[in-house]
Design an enzyme around this catalytic site. Sequence first.
Site, PDB file in Angstrom:
ATOM      1  N   ASP A  33       0.855  -1.188   0.000  1.00 59.32           N
ATOM      2  CA  ASP A  33       0.000   0.000   0.000  1.00 59.32           C
ATOM      3  C   ASP A  33       0.899   1.248   0.000  1.00 59.32           C
ATOM      4  O   ASP A  33       2.131   1.125   0.090  1.00 59.32           O
ATOM      5  CB  ASP A  33      -0.886  -0.097   1.260  1.00 59.32           C
ATOM      6  N   ASN A  84      -9.702  -0.189   1.236  1.00 57.88           N
ATOM      7  CA  ASN A  84      -8.665  -0.326   2.265  1.00 57.88           C
ATOM      8  C   ASN A  84      -9.241  -0.073   3.650  1.00 57.88           C
ATOM      9  O   ASN A  84      -9.911   0.929   3.874  1.00 57.88           O
ATOM     10  CB  ASN A  84      -7.548   0.688   2.024  1.00 57.88           C
TER      11      ASN A  84
HETATM   12  P1  13P Z   1      -8.584   3.746   7.322  1.00 57.08           P
HETATM   13  O1  13P Z   1      -7.510   3.683   8.359  1.00 57.08           O
HETATM   14  O2  13P Z   1      -9.399   4.966   7.417  1.00 57.08           O
HETATM   15  O3  13P Z   1      -9.403   2.495   7.274  1.00 57.08           O
HETATM   16  O4  13P Z   1      -7.824   3.847   5.900  1.00 57.08           O
HETATM   17  C1  13P Z   1      -6.874   2.863   5.556  1.00 57.08           C
HETATM   18  C2  13P Z   1      -6.279   3.115   4.222  1.00 57.08           C
HETATM   19  O5  13P Z   1      -6.896   3.663   3.335  1.00 57.08           O
HETATM   20  C3  13P Z   1      -4.895   2.655   4.005  1.00 57.08           C
HETATM   21  O6  13P Z   1      -4.439   2.912   2.729  1.00 57.08           O
END
Ligand code: 13P
Length: 302
Positions: free
Chosen positions: A80, A251
């Site tokens: 990510d 995500n």
């Molecule tokens: P949240 O922590 O709001 O669930 O978002 C996670 C995210 O988008 C990581 O890329």
Amino acid sequence: MLSHTILKRALELERAIPAFNVPYLPMIEPVAEAIKREDTVAFVEVARPEWEKFESKSIEAVHEEFSRVADTEFVRLHLDHIPVIDEDNRRVDYLSLIKRAVDCGYHSVMVDGSRLPFDENVQATAEVVVLAHARGIPVEAELGAVLGHEATPQMSYEEILATRTGFTDPDEAERFVRETGCDWLSIAFGNIHGAISEALRHKQKVAATLDVNHLRQIRDRVGIPLVLHGGTGIATETLLDAVRNGIAKVNVGMDIRRVYEDHLESAGVEAAQQGVLERTRELLREHFRISGMSRDLLTDPA
Ligand code: 13P
């Protein structure tokens, strides 16, 4: 089946594949186990802030733990947010981090050029696409800016929404996808990340509202799976509406991180892992409604 095909299949079925962030290495096992027990398909993912500011250690450490505990028939490993400029405004050697992930066996990667001007974002993303596609690995990119990771936010969520700050422009999205060749696109249309700075990370996250009309305009221009970052705290019906309109990956970070941290503090690692297992199963079942769908998601579209 490659991660590439799974997201295309999800888009066809109007489902989203969740991607669970793992800021602590012991979270990987219960997340992978939950996905398998629910007989579905999902990602484990790690972003740079999670080894810089939390305890997931490194790209290689996450891969090693993933390889030890995850059944790749159900679970994929995604890299990510690798920002070109990070949430503290520092330049990052993004290419070498992404190379390390590709070399050690991640199934897909993200380059985040969202803090760059459009043309520089195109350039950085296209460079990563060349590198990753040579190894058959799909690339996620971001256009517009999903806010929330900054240590000192410039405006409240209400102001972001009212001014549509960071919202992805549909015309730019079409050009961006054409010029970069990226496979999946993270877009901003009301979504916001859960905070990660030491000062803000323990606060309750806002319940984001999404502009699904805006999402539809982007979907109609780009024709590739779209990604919703900031999956924590969105009402199920709002989320499923987005999923019916082009979102194929969501995500989720803060939701399961808080479960892990709360249990860890009061009852230790095993209880924290058990909490993550239960919460992840609940999300797959009730929030994403993809339990029992491994066969559908793994079947090649005709
Ligand atoms: P949240 O922590 O709001 O669930 O978002 C996670 C995210 O988008 C990581 O890329």
